[in-house]
Design an enzyme around this catalytic site. Sequence first.
Site, PDB file in Angstrom:
ATOM      1  CG  HIS A   1      68.999  12.770  -6.676  1.00 21.06           C
ATOM      2  ND1 HIS A   1      69.383  11.680  -5.944  1.00 21.06           N
ATOM      3  CD2 HIS A   1      70.278  13.625  -6.902  1.00 21.06           C
ATOM      4  CE1 HIS A   1      70.663  11.740  -5.483  1.00 21.06           C
ATOM      5  NE2 HIS A   1      71.493  12.705  -6.458  1.00 21.06           N
TER       6      HIS A   1
ATOM      7  CB  CYS B   1      72.999  14.875  -9.837  1.00 20.14           C
ATOM      8  SG  CYS B   1      73.440  14.689  -8.075  1.00 20.14           S
TER       9      CYS B   1
END
Length: 342
Positions: free
Chosen positions: A248, A135
């Site tokens: 994130h 990711c």
Amino acid sequence: MSTSARKFVVAVVGATGAVGGAMLNVLERRDFPIKELRLLASERSVGKKLLFRGKEIAVQELTKDSFTGVDVALFSAGAARSLEFAPAAAAAGAVVVDNSSAFRMDVDIPLVVPEVNPHAIAQYKKRGIIANPNCSTIQMLVALKPILDKVGIKRIVVSTYQAVSGTGAKAIEELKNQVQDYAAGNPIKNKVYPYQIAFNCLPQIDSFLDNGYTKEEMKMVNETRKIFEDPTIGVTATAVRVPVIYGHSESVNIETKKKISAAEVKALLANAPGVKLVDDPSRQQYPLALDCAGKFETLVGRIREDESIANGINLWVVADNILKGAALNAVQIAEVLIKEYL
């Protein structure tokens, strides 16, 4: 995406998990041309019903015989299950898009971010498997690809600030419980992480390797080189877990091969695929983890020149780790696959 005249049999492996659920959401939101949808999971989830396009579909047990007639199999059930079942799916004629770390660094399996290296998808014919990157790698490379194409990149220094959802549902629950216990003055317990995550930052994601880096950090190093098709590019990473549920964030510093100004970078990224520029310091506008949840775009801002070197640029990059970091990227790969190859 535009609806294709042809429709496909799609299997989602790990359908009851967070990423599996997000895959269903993305398939529906992007109107993926589906003739039949098979939801596959472990024995304990068999019979559970999930909603897709207004209809309930029962979860079936994942076996090696689950893939007869399947065109595309989206896997998000962990590396162990991918290693066990993905080859069986490929042998049955399905093309696997795997979200785990199982196959990412295999030389004969493409590792793909559709905005960055869609041409690599053609290599799926070797083993019938396409790997979805980590990711953190995905969102960073979506932001950096236009710069790479324009002036080249010599070195990348990245620090990540990663949400607990990257660990899973139990980590989200642990963070929420710790916040509640802190507010109530109760003792704070931790099981998922080695230390309290609430009101704290943990400079460890995954286990440590002999070189002092964690596996997560080295994934970013190795995957960047593979996807950018440049083993000489310098990459160093520090990955930190922070008390955020979704999204994130990354501080990315790059040294480019040729000089490029911050204004030129902003102009490039304003029109880059998969990117949304959020960069107006005068109005305190910059990417926030709170703003990226549920969004398909990678948000980029705080773009400025690194005054300590001749050709340096700093960026702040934020994305929904469950969507662009996993489910969306996998579905985008499948979209290219059915359009160009199946």
